[in-house]
Design a protein around this motif. Structure first.
Motif, short mmCIF file in Angstrom:
data_model
loop_
_atom_site.label_atom_id
_atom_site.label_comp_id
_atom_site.label_asym_id
_atom_site.label_seq_id
_atom_site.Cartn_x
_atom_site.Cartn_y
_atom_site.Cartn_z
N TYR A 1 -6.56 6.84 -6.56
CA TYR A 1 -7.01 5.57 -7.13
C TYR A 1 -6.38 5.30 -8.49
CZ TYR A 1 -10.41 5.52 -3.37
OH TYR A 1 -10.99 5.50 -2.12
N GLY A 2 -5.40 6.14 -8.87
CA GLY A 2 -4.84 6.04 -10.22
C GLY A 2 -3.40 5.61 -10.30
N THR A 3 -2.86 4.98 -9.25
CA THR A 3 -1.49 4.48 -9.30
C THR A 3 -1.43 3.06 -8.72
OG1 THR A 3 -0.96 5.43 -7.13
CG2 THR A 3 -0.48 6.79 -9.07
N SER A 4 -0.41 2.33 -9.13
CA SER A 4 -0.19 0.96 -8.63
C SER A 4 1.30 0.77 -8.40
CB SER A 4 -0.72 -0.06 -9.66
OG SER A 4 -0.57 -1.39 -9.20
N PRO A 5 1.85 1.41 -7.34
CA PRO A 5 3.31 1.44 -7.15
C PRO A 5 3.90 0.06 -6.83
CG PRO A 5 2.19 3.14 -5.87
CD PRO A 5 1.15 2.20 -6.33
N ASN A 6 5.01 -0.25 -7.51
CA ASN A 6 5.70 -1.53 -7.27
C ASN A 6 6.07 -1.71 -5.80
OD1 ASN A 6 6.10 -2.86 -9.91
ND2 ASN A 6 7.20 -0.99 -10.43
N LYS A 7 6.49 -0.61 -5.17
CA LYS A 7 7.03 -0.72 -3.82
C LYS A 7 6.02 -1.33 -2.84
CE LYS A 7 7.91 3.69 -3.81
NZ LYS A 7 7.14 4.17 -4.98
N PHE A 8 4.75 -0.96 -2.98
CA PHE A 8 3.73 -1.49 -2.07
C PHE A 8 3.71 -3.01 -2.12
CE2 PHE A 8 -0.60 -3.14 -1.49
CZ PHE A 8 -0.86 -2.73 -0.18
N PHE A 9 3.81 -3.57 -3.30
CA PHE A 9 3.72 -5.02 -3.47
C PHE A 9 4.99 -5.72 -3.00
CE2 PHE A 9 0.89 -2.85 -6.38
CZ PHE A 9 -0.31 -3.45 -6.04
N ASP A 10 6.13 -5.02 -3.10
CA ASP A 10 7.37 -5.57 -2.54
C ASP A 10 7.29 -5.60 -1.01
OD1 ASP A 10 8.31 -5.75 -5.13
OD2 ASP A 10 9.58 -3.97 -5.00
N TYR A 11 6.72 -4.55 -0.43
CA TYR A 11 6.59 -4.49 1.03
C TYR A 11 5.71 -5.62 1.56
CZ TYR A 11 8.15 0.44 0.52
OH TYR A 11 8.83 1.59 0.22
N ILE A 12 4.52 -5.76 0.99
CA ILE A 12 3.60 -6.76 1.55
C ILE A 12 4.08 -8.18 1.25
CG2 ILE A 12 1.63 -5.19 1.54
CD1 ILE A 12 0.52 -6.72 -0.89
N ALA A 13 4.76 -8.38 0.12
CA ALA A 13 5.33 -9.70 -0.16
C ALA A 13 6.38 -10.06 0.89
CB ALA A 13 5.95 -9.73 -1.56
N THR A 14 7.18 -9.07 1.27
CA THR A 14 8.21 -9.30 2.28
C THR A 14 7.59 -9.68 3.62
OG1 THR A 14 9.64 -7.68 1.19
CG2 THR A 14 10.19 -8.24 3.47
N GLY A 15 6.40 -9.13 3.88
CA GLY A 15 5.75 -9.40 5.16
C GLY A 15 6.06 -8.33 6.19
N ILE A 16 6.14 -7.07 5.73
CA ILE A 16 6.33 -5.96 6.66
C ILE A 16 5.12 -5.03 6.57
CG2 ILE A 16 8.85 -6.01 6.66
CD1 ILE A 16 8.85 -3.69 4.67
N ALA A 17 4.85 -4.35 7.67
CA ALA A 17 3.74 -3.40 7.71
C ALA A 17 4.05 -2.22 6.79
CB ALA A 17 3.52 -2.93 9.13
N VAL A 18 2.99 -1.56 6.31
CA VAL A 18 3.13 -0.43 5.39
C VAL A 18 2.58 0.83 6.05
CG1 VAL A 18 2.56 0.47 3.11
CG2 VAL A 18 2.82 -2.01 3.44
N LEU A 19 3.33 1.92 5.95
CA LEU A 19 2.83 3.22 6.39
C LEU A 19 2.54 4.04 5.14
CD1 LEU A 19 4.08 5.41 9.29
CD2 LEU A 19 3.51 6.43 7.10
N ASN A 20 1.28 4.46 4.97
CA ASN A 20 0.81 5.11 3.76
C ASN A 20 0.34 6.54 4.08
OD1 ASN A 20 -0.30 4.38 0.80
ND2 ASN A 20 -1.82 5.64 1.83
N ASN A 21 0.79 7.52 3.29
CA ASN A 21 0.47 8.92 3.64
C ASN A 21 -0.52 9.60 2.69
OD1 ASN A 21 2.07 9.55 1.34
ND2 ASN A 21 2.85 11.41 2.33
#
Length: 413
Positions: free
Chosen positions: A314-334
Motif C-alpha cells: 500500500y506504499g507505492t504508486s508506480p507510474n507504469k500502472f497508470f500508463d497501462y490503464i490509460a492505454t487501455g490494456i489489461a494489467v497483470l499484477n504480482n
C-alpha cells in the motif's frame, strides 16, 4: 505565487522517466503561477536544457518552466554509496538556492528523502511556506528490503523523515500506505492529502488510432506482455524470468515478455535469460514516453511487478500502472495491495500470487487463450483511468492544495 520546485529526477516528456513534476508545473503555469524547477542530471530523463554547464549548473526556460539543472549525473545503475553521495550533494547545493532565490512557496518531492533538506532549512531560516511530497516511505522501504541495515544510518534517516514532515506546512502522499505512514509520524490528518500518480489520457490511448509498434522477435499474433521501468532489486524481475522458463517448458512460444528500461540488475537479468535459453524475453533500452506510448498501444498486457515486500503493498504508486490503464490494456499484477484491489474491483486485469511462478505462467497462458476477455479488461482499465486518475484533474487538485497552504500560511504571518 512563485513556486520553487525541488525534484532531483525531473524530466520532460522527451526523456524516458516519469513526468509527474513536469505535468504539475504545467498546471501551476496554467493557473497563473511561476515555477522554478531545481533538478539534477538524471540518466534516463532530460531537463530540456542542452547548453554547457557553468560553475556546476545550467539555466534556461523550457515550456514556461524556469529550469536550474545541477551538474550531478545520476543513474539507476549506480551503487548505493555513489547514489547516496549524489543525493547529499544535490541537497546541499539546493540549500544554497533555497536561501538565495526569491519565491513564495518551496515544494520538494522525493525520492530521495534528502529532498526535504532545503525545505527544512528554508522553513527554519526564511519562514517560507513548505509543502513536502512523499513518493516512497523512507527509511521504511529500504529497511524492509534489507538494503539498509546499519542502525545509525536508519536512525539518521528516521530523524530526517520526521523533520521533513514536521517542518512542512502540508504533506502530499502518493498512495494510501504513504498517507498512513505520514500520520504515524504525528502529522494531523487535515495536513495530509493524497494525490496519486495519474494518467496522460492523450498520450496513452490504445484506441486513438496512433502508430503502434512491436519489437523484433514479437509476432503480430503473439501475446505481448510489457514491463516498463527500473530493473532493480525492488522490482523483483526474477519472477518474470521464472514464469518465462515455465512457458518455455510448456512450449508456449506465442507469449513474449518485453522489458523496457534500465537499472542495476538489467545486465544480470539479460545474462540469466540468455543462459536459460529464454528467447521469449526481450530487453529494450529506455525509450521516450512518446515512443513508449506506441509500444503499449500494441501490447496485450502491462506487467506490474515488485518484490514481495509487504511495505510495497500500500506504499507505492508506480507510474507504469497508470500508463497501462490509460492505454487501455489489461494489467497483470504480482503482489497484493491497493493496486491489486483496484484491478479486481474494476475487472481490469489479473492478479498473481506472490512468489508463485506456476500461477504467474498460468495467468499468462489464460490471457493468451482468452483475448476477448483481455479486451474487455482493457476497456475497463481505460474507464478507470478516465474516471479516477485523469492527470489533468489530479494536477488541478495539486495546485488547489498549494494555493490553500500558501493562503493559510500568509494569514498566519
Amino acid at each position: 505565487m512563485k513556486v520553487i520546485y525541488f525534484h532531483q529526477h525531473f524530466s520532460t516528456p522527451s526523456g524516458a522517466a516519469g513526468t509527474r513534476s513536469y505535468e504539475m508545473a504545467q498546471k501551476l503555469l496554467e493557473r497563473g503561477h511561476e515555477v522554478a524547477m531545481i533538478c539534477g542530471s538524471y540518466g534516463v530523463g532530460t531537463s530540456g536544457l542542452h547548453g554547457p554547464f557553468v560553475n556546476g549548473l545550467r539555466k534556461g526556460v523550457v515550456e514556461g518552466i524556469e529550469i536550474i539543472e545541477l551538474k550531478l549525473p545520476y543513474s539507476n545503475k549506480d551503487g548505493f554509496g555513489k547514489r547516496t553521495l549524489t543525493f547529499l550533494k544535490f541537497a546541499f547545493k539546493s540549500i544554497r538556492i533555497a536561501l538565495n532565490q526569491k519565491y513564495d512557496l518551496l515544494f520538494a518531492t522525493t525520492t530521495p528523502l534528502t529532498a526535504g533538506i532545503p525545505g527544512i532549512i528554508s522553513k527554519m531560516l526564511r519562514r517560507k511556506t513548505f509543502v513536502f511530497e512523499v513518493r516512497d516511505l523512507w527509511p521504511e522501504l529500504p529497511k524492509a528490503m534489507g538494503v539498509i541495515t546499519n542502525p545509525i544510518v536508519l536512525t539518521l534517516m528516521s530523524w530526517l523523515e520526521w523533520s521533513s514532515y514536521h517542518s512542512a506546512d502540508a504533506c502530499i502522499g502518493l498512495a494510501p500506505g504513504i498517507v498512513e505512514g505520514i500520520k504515524k509520524r504525528g502529522i494531523p490528518e487535515e495536513l495530509i492529502d493524497m494525490v496519486p500518480n495519474g494518467c496522460d489520457l492523450k498520450l496513452f490511448n490504445k484506441r486513438s488510432g496512433g502508430v503502434g509498434w512491436r519489437p523484433e522477435g514479437v509476432n503480430d499474433n503473439d501475446l505481448m506482455a510489457v514491463f516498463t521501468g527500473a530493473h532493480g532489486v525492488a522490482n523483483g524481475l526474477d519472477a518474470v524470468l521464472d514464469a518465462a522458463l515455465i512457458l518455455k517448458q510448456k512450449i508456449r512460444n506465442d507469449i513474449k515478455l518485453v522489458f523496457v528500461g534500465d537499472g542495476k540488475l538489467k545486465q544480470e537479468l539479460k545474462q540469466k535469460a540468455l543462459e536459460s535459453g529464454l528467447d521469449n524475453c526481450i530487453f529494450l533500452d529506455p525509450i521516450p514516453k512518446i515512443k513508449l506510448a506506441g509500444l503499449l498501444a500494441q501490447a496485450d498486457l502491462g506487467l506490474m511487478i515488485l518484490a514481495n515486500v509487504p511495505a510495497f503493498y500500500y506504499g507505492t504508486s508506480p507510474n507504469k500502472f497508470f500508463d497501462y490503464i490509460a492505454t487501455g490494456i489489461a494489467v497483470l499484477n504480482n503482489y497484493p495491495g491497493w493496486l491489486a484491489d483496484m484491478i479486481e474491483e474494476h475487472e481490469c486485469g489479473l492478479t498473481v500470487e506472490p512468489d508463485n511462478p506456476e500461477d504467474f505462467a498460468g495467468k499468462l497462458i489464460y490471457a493468451a487463450d482468452n483475448r476477448h476477455i483481455l479486451q474487455e479488461m482493457g476497456i475497463n482499465a481505460r474507464k478507470l483511468a478516465e474516471d479516477k486518475f485523469d492527470r489533468q484533474k489530479l494536477a488541478g487538485k495539486f495546485v488547489d492544495i498549494l494555493e490553500k497552504v500558501y493562503r493559510d500560511h500568509e494569514k498566519i504571518c
